[in-house]
Design an enzyme around this catalytic site. Structure first.
Site, mmCIF file in Angstrom:
data_model
loop_
_atom_site.group_PDB
_atom_site.id
_atom_site.type_symbol
_atom_site.label_atom_id
_atom_site.label_comp_id
_atom_site.label_asym_id
_atom_site.label_seq_id
_atom_site.Cartn_x
_atom_site.Cartn_y
_atom_site.Cartn_z
ATOM 1 N N ARG A 167 0.831 -1.194 0.000
ATOM 2 C CA ARG A 167 0.000 0.000 0.000
ATOM 3 C C ARG A 167 0.873 1.254 0.000
ATOM 4 O O ARG A 167 2.083 1.190 0.197
ATOM 5 C CB ARG A 167 -0.927 0.000 1.224
ATOM 6 C CG ARG A 167 -2.011 -1.045 1.187
ATOM 7 C CD ARG A 167 -2.777 -1.140 2.511
ATOM 8 N NE ARG A 167 -1.950 -1.722 3.566
ATOM 9 C CZ ARG A 167 -2.371 -1.923 4.806
ATOM 10 N NH1 ARG A 167 -3.613 -1.556 5.148
ATOM 11 N NH2 ARG A 167 -1.587 -2.474 5.712
ATOM 12 N N LYS A 199 1.502 1.991 7.259
ATOM 13 C CA LYS A 199 1.855 1.216 8.444
ATOM 14 C C LYS A 199 2.797 1.987 9.355
ATOM 15 O O LYS A 199 3.381 3.001 8.967
ATOM 16 C CB LYS A 199 2.502 -0.110 8.032
ATOM 17 C CG LYS A 199 1.514 -1.104 7.445
ATOM 18 C CD LYS A 199 0.346 -1.396 8.375
ATOM 19 C CE LYS A 199 0.741 -2.170 9.613
ATOM 20 N NZ LYS A 199 -0.409 -2.348 10.553
ATOM 21 N N TYR A 245 -1.097 4.511 10.579
ATOM 22 C CA TYR A 245 -1.457 3.568 11.624
ATOM 23 C C TYR A 245 -0.254 3.388 12.546
ATOM 24 O O TYR A 245 0.880 3.241 12.071
ATOM 25 C CB TYR A 245 -1.846 2.211 11.031
ATOM 26 C CG TYR A 245 -3.173 2.202 10.309
ATOM 27 C CD1 TYR A 245 -4.359 2.409 11.000
ATOM 28 C CD2 TYR A 245 -3.237 1.975 8.940
ATOM 29 C CE1 TYR A 245 -5.582 2.398 10.346
ATOM 30 C CE2 TYR A 245 -4.453 1.968 8.268
ATOM 31 C CZ TYR A 245 -5.624 2.176 8.974
ATOM 32 O OH TYR A 245 -6.834 2.175 8.326
ATOM 33 N N HIS A 302 -0.745 1.720 16.245
ATOM 34 C CA HIS A 302 -0.986 0.543 17.094
ATOM 35 C C HIS A 302 0.098 0.434 18.160
ATOM 36 O O HIS A 302 0.841 -0.555 18.246
ATOM 37 C CB HIS A 302 -1.041 -0.729 16.242
ATOM 38 C CG HIS A 302 -2.134 -0.729 15.211
ATOM 39 N ND1 HIS A 302 -3.476 -0.798 15.542
ATOM 40 C CD2 HIS A 302 -2.091 -0.652 13.849
ATOM 41 C CE1 HIS A 302 -4.214 -0.777 14.440
ATOM 42 N NE2 HIS A 302 -3.397 -0.686 13.410
ATOM 43 N N GLU A 359 -5.879 4.902 13.647
ATOM 44 C CA GLU A 359 -6.826 3.996 14.302
ATOM 45 C C GLU A 359 -7.549 4.603 15.494
ATOM 46 O O GLU A 359 -8.508 3.999 15.996
ATOM 47 C CB GLU A 359 -6.140 2.694 14.719
ATOM 48 C CG GLU A 359 -5.165 2.805 15.881
ATOM 49 C CD GLU A 359 -3.748 3.159 15.456
ATOM 50 O OE1 GLU A 359 -2.853 3.071 16.318
ATOM 51 O OE2 GLU A 359 -3.538 3.527 14.281
ATOM 52 N N ASP A 412 -2.805 -6.553 15.499
ATOM 53 C CA ASP A 412 -2.214 -5.208 15.505
ATOM 54 C C ASP A 412 -2.247 -4.594 16.898
ATOM 55 O O ASP A 412 -1.407 -3.749 17.223
ATOM 56 C CB ASP A 412 -2.964 -4.280 14.535
ATOM 57 C CG ASP A 412 -2.444 -4.399 13.118
ATOM 58 O OD1 ASP A 412 -1.225 -4.534 12.940
ATOM 59 O OD2 ASP A 412 -3.259 -4.353 12.183
#
Length: 376
Positions: A15, A75, A94, A96, A118, A270
């Site tokens: 991605r 990510k 993201y 996490h 998130e 995650d």
């Protein structure tokens, strides 16, 4: 604003933070966008497409990180990327953080302003930047379960739909949010008998009404979970507490009651996973076996379908990227409470309470942390 889009370096992550179409919107608004060479190759978007949208192509990540005021990724930054972050630089991706002490420590040390997709919220409720990837991951989870139930991949040799005179697979889904409801939708569509368990009945009635007799909705209790684990051919973990560690619902001892060759797909990985025996895996090495149970715990599942995932994600993230770029990071965070919910680390402080509690940091109110940045 100078916005940087690096090439993702996580294992089999294809991605990209911004599509050419999103870049065109940002450059049209007067912003400068730097895209690392080949960053969009995984979605079929070459450098020429980005240049046509007004982007400048950076030869490598070092040039991009040194120049950009805001980094837009997909990510979490890996160690080499974290080392390039600098004080006051914004990172929008993201994160996490709750199960990732090393990343949290290095983000705190960097002095960067780290905003997590998130935990951004919506005026209508929910987590609008997590939802698109949760939808993809939930739909993929049913496909993954079907694949690993096959005998050559370690499973019991069970076909999801069954066959004439043979019962379909029993699929247990833990959680009825975006991941769980999408996993249940695809699994029932493939002909499985699906049970969805949740501590709250908020989504269960709607799911049962929509998906019909192939779905059973059950309140999550220790007794019910133990009973349904015994019959499951595959279990999909879809439990979520926003920003916090996922609840550990299934202990190692409970695996002993499951059928040998059953499959666990832990989409909650995650955030640490909802099975005691879960540990992150990669697309290159996706499964391992514990006590005869196959575990699939890939932490970036949607990276396997990057074109679908990137466009779904950009549809949700672009308005927030525009807000941060148009108004400046600090002002945008101060005036937009939903964007402010995404602020996890700022100026050396942890500004998300769940992350602070999980990792033992002192919590700082995000507005106080932003005030420090504004005064610097």
């Amino acid at each position: 604003m100078k916005i940087g889009v690096p090439r993702e370096i996580k294992n089999h992550e294809y991605r990209v933070g911004l599509t050419p179409e999103s870049v065109r919107v940002l450059t049209g608004a007067g912003h400068t966008v730097l895209v690392e060479h080949d960053a969009g190759a995984g979605i079929g978007a070459g450098d020429a497409a980005y240049e046509a949208a007004g982007a400048c192509i950076a030869v490598g990540a070092a040039e991009l990180f040194a120049t950009a005021e805001m980094i837009v990724k997909v990510k979490e930054p890996l160690a080499p990327e974290r080392a390039m972050l600098r004080p006051g630089q914004a990172l929008f991706t993201y994160l996490h953080l709750a199960p990732d002490a090393a990343q949290a420590r290095e983000l705190v040390t960097s002095g960067a302003i780290a905003i997590a997709y998130e935990t951004v919220t919506s005026p209508h409720g929910g987590l609008p930047l997590l939802a698109p990837m949760s939808e993809v991951a939930g739909r993929m989870a049913a496909q993954v379960a079907a694949h690993y139930m096959e005998r050559p991949y370690g499973g019991r040799g069970v076909l999801m739909s069954g066959a004439t005179g043979v019962a379909p697979a029993n699929i247990l889904v833990l959680g009825s949010g975006v991941v769980g409801s999408n996993a249940a939708t695809i699994a029932t569509g493939m002909g499985a008998q699906v049970t969805v368990m949740n501590r709250s009945g908020a989504h269960l009635d709607e799911l049962a009404s929509r998906l019909g007799p192939r779905l059973t909705a059950v309140e999550l209790t220790a007794t019910a979970l133990d009973a349904y684990l015994r019959d499951a051919d595959a279990v999909i973990g879809a439990a979520l507490v926003p920003g916090a560690l996922a609840p550990r619902l299934v202990t190692r001892a409970m695996l002993g009651s499951m059928k040998p060759g059953s499959v666990i797909v832990d989409v909650s990985i995650d955030q640490g996973g909802c099975f005691e025996t879960s540990r992150p895996t990669t697309h290159a090495d996706p499964v391992y076996t514990v006590d005869g149970i196959v575990h699939y715990c890939v932490a970036n599942m949607p990276g396997a379908v990057p074109r679908t995932s990137t466009y779904a994600l950009n549809h949700a993230t672009l308005p927030f990227v525009r807000d941060l770029a148009d108004h400046g990071v600090v002002k945008a965070l101060r005036v937009n409470p939903h964007l402010l919910s995404g602020l996890n680390v700022c100026d050396g402080a942890v500004t998300r309470r769940e992350v602070a509690d999980a990792l033992g940091y002192a919590y700082m109110d995000p507005l106080l942390a932003l005030a420090r940045v504004a005064q610097a």
